[in-house]
Scaffold this active site. Structure first.
Site: not given
Length: 401
Positions: A243, A270, A334, A337, A360, A369
């Site tokens: 970012r 973030k 942005h 990304r 992310h 998991y």
């Protein structure tokens, strides 16, 4: 005793073979035949006006223009020269008259600009001209089209529910008129007077740059007058997939240039989780240069407007991009990304590894998991993405300065 001139013959012309470099064969009274390395042959006319040698004029290709026709054109121009008139001006006037309308010039522009382009691009440009531009503007004199005419055309396209096509049409006309101005067939660009965002806006959350647009944006960055550190920062933003705030506020203490890693602590992320960026070869080269440019500053991108040692402002990169003359629809930083994610998925890389590279969260039960960090895959992805971006810049052979 002057050397006798050997006149060209059709048999002799046909026997001329191409060489590694173009060469010229003379006929008489200034008539030349230029033989290209490709094997094509072009008639030229060389002359002097008022005692000064002038640039050669092109008569046209052989055999489309045969020897007899080429000599006749030479004689017509020679008569002008004998009267002290410039044949070049006559040629330009005739061309302006021939290409006077939007329709006539558009056809020549398309023929010259579409060569080598993809089938989809050629189809789009032809469709724009045939469906919208020519029916509305085709009969108008090229130099008399006003911004209001282009705006009215764009409004008509928007009225049928195609705002993005209206913007694409405006951009095509802008490029066409840039070419017309360069050819001295128009003095102003009516499409350039219309600000793109006032015609149509593409929602940023869905915006993905095409590979051509990636090249357009970064070539514009490197060809601009913004300072070197900001050019490198924008390129880094494109290839590290971080970012903007994570880049501009980065201290040098987060980087290990020997190991090729950048560890961003949780408090700067973030999602409040630490993130590791694996640095590509290109990223490391840029960081080494930024290190020299930063001098003794603790920050990757120190502010040049403050006596204190602090990073550049939050809006600095945005302002740098806004200063560029980008022919790219509604681009924001942005979008880098989202663009990286989309293209990497299309290349077939692991979705989980891409999501990790973007910091992310992997959603659902899979994310609960899956604690893998995909280090090796992410290293491969980051280098592949940097190589892909560089390839788009290099399409036009622009050397970053």
């Amino acid at each position: 005793m002057p050397r006798a001139t050997t006149l060209l013959t059709d048999t002799g012309i046909k026997a001329l073979k191409p060489k590694e470099a173009r060469y010229r064969v003379t006929d008489s009274k200034g008539l030349l035949l230029e033989v290209m390395p490709s094997g094509s042959k072009v008639w030229r006319y060389r002359y002097q006006l008022h005692g000064f040698r002038q640039p050669t004029l092109t008569i046209g290709p052989y055999p489309e223009i045969d020897l007899k026709t080429a000599r006749r054109q030479r004689d017509e121009w020679a008569e002008l020269v004998a009267r002290g008139e410039s044949p070049k001006r006559v040629v330009q006037a005739a061309k302006m008259e021939r290409l006077n309308t939007v329709a006539a010039f558009a056809e020549e522009w398309l023929e010259g600009q579409l060569e080598g382009k993809s089938d989809s691009y050629q189809k789009t440009m032809r469709r724009i001209m045939d469906k919208d531009v020519l029916p509305w503007l085709g009969g108008m004199p090229l130099a008399e089209v006003k911004p209001s005419d282009v705006l009215e055309l764009c409004d008509r396209i928007k009225a049928r529910g195609s705002p993005k096509m209206a913007l694409v049409t405006r951009n095509a006309l802008k490029r066409m008129y840039d070419y017309a101005i360069a050819r001295q067939l128009a003095e102003t660009n009516p499409a350039a007077a219309l600000v793109a965002r006032f015609i149509a806006v593409e929602e940023s959350r869905d915006r993905v740059l095409s590979h051509e647009e990636i090249g357009q944006v970064l070539r514009a960055v490197y060809q601009s007058d913004i300072r070197r550190s900001l050019r490198l920062a924008l390129h880094l933003l494109a290839i590290t997939m971080v970012r903007k705030s994570e880049l501009i506020q980065a201290p040098w203490s987060e980087f290990d240039l020997v190991a090729g890693i950048w560890d961003i602590p949780a408090e700067r992320m973030k999602k409040n989780k630490p993130h590791r960026v694996y640095l590509s070869r290109q990223a490391l080269e840029m960081l080494q240069e930024l290190k020299m440019l930063a001098g003794r500053s603790a920050y990757l991108l120190p502010s040049s407007r403050s006596s204190e040692d602090k990073p550049i402002g939050r809006s600095t990169l945005n302002q740098a991009v806004n200063s560029l003359s980008l022919d790219v629809q509604h681009f924001v930083l942005h979008d880098f990304r989202r663009t990286a994610s989309t293209h990497l998925h299309e290349m077939g890389y692991s979705s989980d590894a891409i999501e990790k590279a973007l910091a992310h969260k992997i959603v659902g039960i899979k994310g609960v998991y899956n604690r893998a960090e995909y280090a090796e895959q992410r290293k491969t992805i980051m280098q592949a993405w940097s190589d892909f971006v560089q390839a788009q810049i290099d399409v036009a052979k622009v050397v970053p300065r």
